[in-house]
Design a protein around this motif. Structure first.
Motif, mmCIF file in Angstrom:
data_model
loop_
_atom_site.group_PDB
_atom_site.id
_atom_site.type_symbol
_atom_site.label_atom_id
_atom_site.label_comp_id
_atom_site.label_asym_id
_atom_site.label_seq_id
_atom_site.Cartn_x
_atom_site.Cartn_y
_atom_site.Cartn_z
ATOM 1 N N CYS A 95 -15.326 4.490 0.667
ATOM 2 C CA CYS A 95 -15.012 5.894 0.393
ATOM 3 C C CYS A 95 -14.872 6.604 -0.959
ATOM 4 O O CYS A 95 -14.952 5.464 -2.713
ATOM 5 C CB CYS A 95 -13.676 5.853 1.120
ATOM 6 S SG CYS A 95 -13.858 5.791 2.933
ATOM 7 N N SER A 103 -12.613 -6.011 -5.571
ATOM 8 C CA SER A 103 -12.369 -4.128 -5.458
ATOM 9 C C SER A 103 -12.895 -3.712 -6.456
ATOM 10 O O SER A 103 -14.510 -3.510 -6.459
ATOM 11 C CB SER A 103 -11.004 -4.415 -5.606
ATOM 12 O OG SER A 103 -10.375 -4.930 -6.642
ATOM 13 N N SER A 146 -4.534 11.327 -1.474
ATOM 14 C CA SER A 146 -4.505 9.529 -1.143
ATOM 15 C C SER A 146 -5.218 8.845 0.523
ATOM 16 O O SER A 146 -5.052 9.319 0.787
ATOM 17 C CB SER A 146 -2.973 8.549 -1.502
ATOM 18 O OG SER A 146 -2.975 7.507 -1.565
ATOM 19 N N GLU A 147 -5.629 7.844 -0.044
ATOM 20 C CA GLU A 147 -6.339 7.142 1.036
ATOM 21 C C GLU A 147 -5.313 6.784 2.409
ATOM 22 O O GLU A 147 -4.967 6.316 3.259
ATOM 23 C CB GLU A 147 -6.375 5.164 0.359
ATOM 24 C CG GLU A 147 -7.016 5.117 2.261
ATOM 25 C CD GLU A 147 -7.588 3.196 1.685
ATOM 26 O OE1 GLU A 147 -8.105 2.764 2.532
ATOM 27 O OE2 GLU A 147 -7.225 3.085 0.852
ATOM 28 N N GLU A 148 -3.497 6.627 1.622
ATOM 29 C CA GLU A 148 -3.017 6.386 2.442
ATOM 30 C C GLU A 148 -1.699 7.538 2.489
ATOM 31 O O GLU A 148 -1.015 7.766 3.309
ATOM 32 C CB GLU A 148 -1.668 5.052 2.015
ATOM 33 C CG GLU A 148 -2.473 3.577 1.793
ATOM 34 C CD GLU A 148 -2.902 3.055 3.179
ATOM 35 O OE1 GLU A 148 -2.812 3.568 3.926
ATOM 36 O OE2 GLU A 148 -4.459 2.374 2.363
ATOM 37 N N ASN A 204 -5.353 2.019 -8.598
ATOM 38 C CA ASN A 204 -6.231 2.474 -8.990
ATOM 39 C C ASN A 204 -6.003 4.538 -8.595
ATOM 40 O O ASN A 204 -5.748 5.530 -7.531
ATOM 41 C CB ASN A 204 -8.252 2.867 -7.705
ATOM 42 C CG ASN A 204 -8.802 2.174 -8.029
ATOM 43 O OD1 ASN A 204 -8.579 0.795 -9.608
ATOM 44 N ND2 ASN A 204 -9.398 1.624 -7.049
ATOM 45 N N ASP A 224 -7.026 -0.948 -3.337
ATOM 46 C CA ASP A 224 -8.184 -1.279 -3.752
ATOM 47 C C ASP A 224 -8.590 -3.215 -3.204
ATOM 48 O O ASP A 224 -7.564 -3.635 -4.439
ATOM 49 C CB ASP A 224 -8.795 -0.154 -4.601
ATOM 50 C CG ASP A 224 -10.655 -0.687 -3.743
ATOM 51 O OD1 ASP A 224 -10.550 -0.560 -2.805
ATOM 52 O OD2 ASP A 224 -11.016 -1.040 -4.968
ATOM 53 N N ASP A 251 0.415 -1.048 0.091
ATOM 54 C CA ASP A 251 -0.625 0.116 -0.546
ATOM 55 C C ASP A 251 0.520 1.104 -0.204
ATOM 56 O O ASP A 251 0.746 2.023 -1.310
ATOM 57 C CB ASP A 251 -0.917 0.191 1.537
ATOM 58 C CG ASP A 251 -2.319 -0.901 1.349
ATOM 59 O OD1 ASP A 251 -3.303 -0.738 0.620
ATOM 60 O OD2 ASP A 251 -1.705 -2.781 1.416
ATOM 61 N N ASP A 307 -6.478 5.382 -4.852
ATOM 62 C CA ASP A 307 -5.978 4.217 -3.951
ATOM 63 C C ASP A 307 -5.194 3.053 -4.442
ATOM 64 O O ASP A 307 -5.267 2.623 -5.024
ATOM 65 C CB ASP A 307 -7.700 3.686 -3.942
ATOM 66 C CG ASP A 307 -7.900 2.865 -2.571
ATOM 67 O OD1 ASP A 307 -6.612 2.221 -1.655
ATOM 68 O OD2 ASP A 307 -9.013 2.308 -2.672
ATOM 69 N N TRP A 316 -11.716 7.623 -3.272
ATOM 70 C CA TRP A 316 -11.548 6.957 -3.738
ATOM 71 C C TRP A 316 -11.270 5.487 -4.007
ATOM 72 O O TRP A 316 -10.651 4.654 -4.569
ATOM 73 C CB TRP A 316 -9.853 6.891 -2.413
ATOM 74 C CG TRP A 316 -10.445 6.220 -1.125
ATOM 75 C CD1 TRP A 316 -10.094 5.587 -0.702
ATOM 76 C CD2 TRP A 316 -9.814 7.325 -0.176
ATOM 77 N NE1 TRP A 316 -10.293 5.507 0.922
ATOM 78 C CE2 TRP A 316 -10.125 6.608 1.022
ATOM 79 C CE3 TRP A 316 -9.263 8.870 -0.294
ATOM 80 C CZ2 TRP A 316 -9.917 7.252 2.160
ATOM 81 C CZ3 TRP A 316 -8.904 9.155 1.312
ATOM 82 C CH2 TRP A 316 -9.615 8.752 2.098
ATOM 83 N N ASP A 317 -11.988 4.700 -3.129
ATOM 84 C CA ASP A 317 -12.935 2.794 -3.696
ATOM 85 C C ASP A 317 -12.943 3.390 -4.778
ATOM 86 O O ASP A 317 -13.353 2.002 -5.435
ATOM 87 C CB ASP A 317 -13.236 2.785 -2.492
ATOM 88 C CG ASP A 317 -12.897 2.822 -1.128
ATOM 89 O OD1 ASP A 317 -11.476 1.684 -1.424
ATOM 90 O OD2 ASP A 317 -13.403 2.669 0.173
ATOM 91 N N HIS A 363 1.689 4.079 -3.116
ATOM 92 C CA HIS A 363 1.370 5.415 -2.329
ATOM 93 C C HIS A 363 2.672 6.214 -3.034
ATOM 94 O O HIS A 363 2.096 7.021 -3.716
ATOM 95 C CB HIS A 363 1.387 5.722 -1.349
ATOM 96 C CG HIS A 363 1.400 7.290 -0.836
ATOM 97 N ND1 HIS A 363 0.475 7.798 -0.674
ATOM 98 C CD2 HIS A 363 2.035 7.884 -0.026
ATOM 99 C CE1 HIS A 363 0.378 8.851 -0.550
ATOM 100 N NE2 HIS A 363 1.283 8.762 0.320
#
Length: 255
Positions: free
Chosen positions: A209, A187, A66-68, A105, A90, A44, A87, A211-212, A48
């Protein structure tokens, strides 16, 4: 900015991240857990870092969410007319369970709408991308690229559902569709299966979310589909609350 001119570079960034993710996937990786108990791995964070660096090299004036990444205050985000939404992986559960159905993604959001999306499935060696007004494409495991489009549904609807998040509300909605068969996918591949004509509808009556969904939403829209809330409004991005409302993704036949 002509988005078609930067799309090849965005695909290249996604491919670079995917290569690194796949390398970790094939190793003896460790799983950690965030405060919300969701899993996270070195893949992850590696994805990122590669994506953020790559997108900043493409255009330094477009912010990245970004999610991360670090949380960005709403007071700052609400000023964004255009931003990257990513993401890095995902479907981390699919990653940790080694199903292969996880994705990388990258989406470009403009005025709340996903106008560009790139989705790669490293373990499946598939990639999808779409650009508003210019169509959607798939690159298969042989490296061949071809244009994709949603299918015209037949009498029996092909419903794609989550492997890990199929709840009672979603099951109840599916029953209202009449004759159907249920396909499972992990995903953001659920959107992509509709975009390439292999499924007809994806109802999601559970939490996701922004970003998903954003990148695959862009692919599906470019392939002739839509993603709308249960109130028949387009699913929007760049909200104060990054959680999505319940939604339905399908070809235009449904809406």
């Amino acid at each position: 900015m002509h988005y078609s001119s930067i799309l090849p570079d965005v695909i290249k960034v996604a491919d670079e991240a995917s290569e690194r993710v796949l390398h970790i996937y094939q190793s003896d990786f460790k799983v950690q857990y965030k405060e919300d108990h969701s899993p996270i791995t070195a893949a992850d964070m590696a994805s990122h870092e590669i994506i953020v660096k790559g997108l900043c090299s493409i255009s330094r004036d477009i912010p990245v969410l970004s999610e991360e990444g670090e949380q960005v205050p709403w007071e700052e985000r609400k000023q964004w007319r255009r931003f990257w939404l990513i993401d890095p992986i995902d479907g981390t559960k699919d990653f940790t369970q080694r199903t292969g159905e996880f994705t990388v993604n990258i989406a470009l959001i403009e005025n709340g709408e996903p106008v560009m999306g790139v989705v790669t499935a490293p373990a499946l060696k598939e990639a999808f991308w779409g650009l508003k007004g210019e169509g959607a494409y798939k690159r298969d495991r042989t490296g061949r690229t071809h244009r994709i489009h949603v299918a015209e549904p037949k009498d029996v609807k092909r419903v794609v559902a989550s492997k890990n998040h199929l709840n009672d509300d979603t099951r109840a909605f599916i029953e209202t569709l009449g004759d159907h068969e249920t396909l499972q996918a992990g995903s953001s591949l659920k959107f992509c299966r509709i975009a390439e004509g292999h499924a007809d509808i994806y109802p999601r009556m559970g939490l996701t979310c922004e970003w998903d969904t954003a990148a695959a939403h862009a692919v599906l829209s470019a392939a002739g589909g839509k993603v709308q809330t249960l109130h028949n409004t387009p699913l929007q991005y760049g909200k104060e609350d990054i959680l999505n409302p319940h939604f339905i993704a399908a070809g235009n036949w449904y809406f």
